[in-house]
Design an enzyme around this catalytic site. Structure first.
Site, PDB file in Angstrom:
ATOM      1  CE  LYS A 183      -1.385   2.824   2.581  1.00 26.44           C
ATOM      2  NZ  LYS A 183      -1.616   4.223   2.289  1.00 26.44           N
ATOM      3  N   GLY A 240       4.569   3.506  11.244  1.00 25.07           N
ATOM      4  CA  GLY A 240       3.880   4.798  11.255  1.00 25.07           C
ATOM      5  C   GLY A 240       3.363   5.141  12.628  1.00 25.07           C
ATOM      6  CD  GLU A 264       9.213   1.414  13.874  1.00 13.91           C
ATOM      7  OE1 GLU A 264       8.809   2.399  14.529  1.00 13.91           O
ATOM      8  OE2 GLU A 264       9.900   1.512  12.837  1.00 13.91           O
ATOM      9  CB  CYS A 301      10.971   5.290  14.677  1.00 14.86           C
ATOM     10  SG  CYS A 301      10.894   4.898  12.951  1.00 14.86           S
ATOM     11  CD  GLU A 392       6.612   9.642  17.803  1.00 14.66           C
ATOM     12  OE1 GLU A 392       5.675   8.819  17.705  1.00 14.66           O
ATOM     13  OE2 GLU A 392       7.637   9.598  17.104  1.00 14.66           O
TER      14      GLU A 392
END
Lengths: 526, 526
Positions: A183, A240, A264, A301, A392
């Site tokens: 995708k 993401g 993740e 990340c 975050e």
């Protein structure tokens, strides 16, 4: 060279009527190509093709799979400047980053090619029969890892190459013997199509079955939802946001036949600055962290979003130097208006939290879509009681938590959610903080001593993943060759005729792989 | 010796007010002991204790863990006849089965003890630093498997020892370094308490932390639900029905912090009788399968509930011999009135399905709770269109599907749900059925050639698990030492000081374990 179409197996296709464009954040305008989002019909075609391809591809030899993976790398290199330019136009990253990330992507493909060419990764275990055992004769049992089935990979916005179309998830799935449906990430659909064309070309050159790969455009969430719900799909890889990853996980686990999702997701990557390190090396660490926080405009990340220390002059000095240093860095362009929009809005949400103070902020003029770095500070007790401060902020942001004492620091660590990484900055003092270090270990997948969390080495000793919500299943890593384990299952043959066994399990061991035979690791034949 | 109380860590406790008794199915009456179901308070105490114990137990050396596991085995043996008698009174199984299953349980404990004493199971991977690498120096990275946290184990009704209190799930979790809370199976709560006392004694003798083990009584579903939802619990092991396993999986995946559930659930274990085998060995296989179907009154996860062949005289002869043979077996007592109740009701549901015919049924008088064997037959087309015929009937039941031809057989295999096992009975003909064999491989965890699926060898080459609903995560096995992988995650140290690393990762390799150092498998020090 970029058509805006989907690859449904080897064929370009665009029967849908929803279109979109990518965006150049530096020029602050849309790019030219019109991309056609995959329709439900095309999604069904891609999944059917993948299920058919799986029947053949799962049995392709490691040698042939390595040719395929190496050829993908070659074809990506052959895309040359076109790929680099498209990458930059769709991400706002500089060409140097494009080159580095392409290098990493190719290295990952080579790593998996080498892994499957060597072949021992299947963890062959053989227990030979003992017809004389009493009371029950022992059967012959031979086990190896086999491919799960078609895997859907969601490209990540912040790594248009290394965690996207032919990134780690795709390379690992191909190595395992799983067809892949990507995708494509809407922010870099052109980069995605170029890489997809390289994969399709490589599949054709090396004789892989049609359907081993498809690339689907999408601008919203519907294509992803349809893919995850499709019964032919047997596993999902995602990199993401927590929100996005959890939504897919929920869909996948609520199917009639639940499937594994390796997502993740977010992380604030706590860094603990211990007192002696703050005293002796505080200024050095402040400079190092000013760079780490602003690297790639904080779009990693593993960006250090949380720095914890014990209140006092040394921590104050660290904060001061960090604050001075970080505004010396020129702001960088962020990936997309929606990314900078989220950054600004997340910062705003943080700044209205009681007790959070701005310590340093880049206030100069910047071009549109450039992310201005921000350092904040907060008291330990305030941080502890307000979990909104634990969220975050994706971008060049970090928060320094000033703890009253060791006990408060320990309490905070124990109350953090799961994280990809944790870092300890220390000078001959770590033995005095054993319980804090142990608590941190239980919250993270990787722990770093006197360094920065940014920079994720691609090697078999890496763990990129961690307790939820760092990832949805901490039992696997997303980086390194061990990430192949996400897409395989063990399979056992009982009393199976030698000539009908896969080569990995035959007596002859013609592949020369390492196997556990009756408890002994050996490359010998039986 | 049996108190009816819960073990909350090392202490016997019974503050709840819900009580129940176990049942002797042979005597068809309740056993004497009154068991007190665990209260919500006790559940909280057990999980708190487990979380505290985890902090210590996760760091206990492999050597000490092996002492603990071996001592559990010793203490189980020390329970002697009391255990065997209680087992028989609560299960209706004969003493010979009690002895065999105890032997298996002890063997499993020894297997895990040996695994962790040797130590290489942690899969240590070391990549040493390269400060001269350009453009970015390479960091030192060292990875190993570490314990997930407290594990909840649900005892299985049909294996009161080997898949229950100190069964495979518990032994694997202890070996991994995870404290265990057992939700004791209400049908064998006395057996469970005896084994729990053996574990507690072993924990005390070998110095394991209080809370490393708790044993909770429960007669309904509430204790299990509360345990799975408790935030201190980090993983779940379950053996039982699809309905039960799926309910727990749904609870666990819908938590704020989802946790892995390994549920080993139902299976009908398809057996394919190929034409030449039917012609040349049909009568032999019929006799063998009459035994396999009635073994333990069919109360095995691997009971062959589905036999598929191609219509014709040879298959008819097989059915006839199977039908004649199976009624020669004396019916056995089943585990509990609810088990035989479900068996009778599932048989009744099957028998009202259009096209299902009774081929053979034990119609003689039997004592209460004895399961009467039943063989049914059905046409391939009928089976294909009615998925109710694909459901498990737990007990001495099997269905022979008469397929029109090879294609119909292939179609049926492709449409089956996931299974623990698949079996091929063949005589020099298997090459003509490659696509059928391949389709079967994709539906199962273990494939057997010319044998029976019952009998699950405990060894590292075994896979007990398979595509859903055989298990909730086909990437793991529930039997054999590899089942330890369910309860661990990889953890990585970056640039960590050698003296602070766990022994498994230190340069010295004082444990002498096998490690992958810079890509080379070695037991040497660095």
């Amino acid at each position: 060279m970029i058509t805006g179409k989907n690859y449904i197996g080897n064929l370009l296709s665009s029967v849908g009527n929803k279109t979109f464009k990518t965006f150049n954040p530096i020029a602050n305008k849309e790019n030219d190509t019109l991309f056609v989002e995959a329709s439900e019909v095309e999604i069904l075609q891609a999944t059917e093709l993948a299920a058919e391809a799986y029947k053949l591809f799962q049995k392709v030899s490691g040698h042939k799979k390595s040719e395929f993976l190496n050829e993908i790398a070659n074809q990506i290199e052959n895309l040359g400047d076109t790929l680099l330019k498209t990458y930059c136009l769709e991400s706002g990253f500089p060409e140097s980053r494009a080159i580095t990330e392409r290098g990493r992507t190719i290295f990952q493909l080579y790593s998996f090619a080498n892994l499957v060419k060597e072949g021992s990764w299947v963890e062959a275990v053989i227990e030979t029969a003992n017809p004389n055992r009493t009371p029950i004769p022992k059967v012959d049992l031979r086990k190896m890892l086999v491919a799960l089935g078609p895997v859907v990979v969601f490209g990540a916005s912040n790594f248009p190459l290394a965690y996207s179309t032919a990134g780690g998830d795709t390379a690992a799935a191909f190595a395992a013997g799983c067809p892949v449906i990507v995708k494509s990430h809407p922010m870099h659909a052109g980069t995605g199509e170029l890489v997809a064309s390289a994969i399709i070309k490589a599949a054709e050159i090396t004789g892989m079955p049609n359907g081993v790969f498809s690339n689907l455009n999408s601008s919203g969430i519907q294509v992803g939802i349809s893919l995850v719900k499709n019964p032919k799909v047997k596993a999902v890889g995602f990199t993401g946001s927590i929100q996005g990853g959890r939504a897919l996980y929920n869909l996948a686990t609520q199917r009639d036949e639940p499937i594994p999702v390796f997502a993740e997701m977010g992380s604030i990557n706590p860094v603990i600055l211990l007192p002696k390190a703050a005293k002796l090396k505080g200024a050095d660490w402040a400079k190092t962290y000013a760079s780490s926080i602003t690297l790639g405009s904080g779009q990693f990340c593993t960006n250090p979003g949380l720095i914890l220390g014990i209140k006092g002059n040394d921590l104050s000095n660290f904060i001061q130097v960090l604050s001075e240093e970080i505004v010396q860095h020129e702001p960088n362009c962020m990936l997309h208006p929606t990314i900078i929009g989220a950054y600004e809005s997340n910062k705003a949400t943080m700044l209205v939290q009681k007790g959070l103070k701005i310590s340093s902020e880049f206030t100069g003029e910047v071009a549109p879509n450039y992310g201005r770095q921000l350092i904040t500070t907060v008291e330990g007790a305030t941080f502890l009681e307000n979990t909104k401060l634990h969220q975050e902020v994706f971008g060049p942001f970090s928060m320094v938590v000033q703890c009253k004492n060791k006990e408060e620091l320990a309490m905070i660590i124990s109350n953090l959610e799961g994280q990809l990484t944790g870092t300890i900055l220390a000078e001959n003092e770590i033995e005095d903080y054993t319980s804090i270090v142990n608590a941190l270990k239980n919250r993270v997948g990787r722990i770093i001593f006197n360094g920065v969390p940014t920079g994720v080495e691609v090697c078999p000793a890496m763990v990129h993943g961690g307790p939820y919500p760092a990832s949805t299943d901490s039992r696997f890593t997303a980086v390194g060759t061990e990430s192949i384990k996400r897409w395989v299952r063990p399979f056992s043959y009982q009393n199976w005729p030698n000539e009908l066994l896969p080569n990995e399990l035959k007596n002859e061991n013609s592949l020369g792989i390492s196997r556990l035979v009756n408890g002994v690791s050996t490359k010998s034949k039986l």
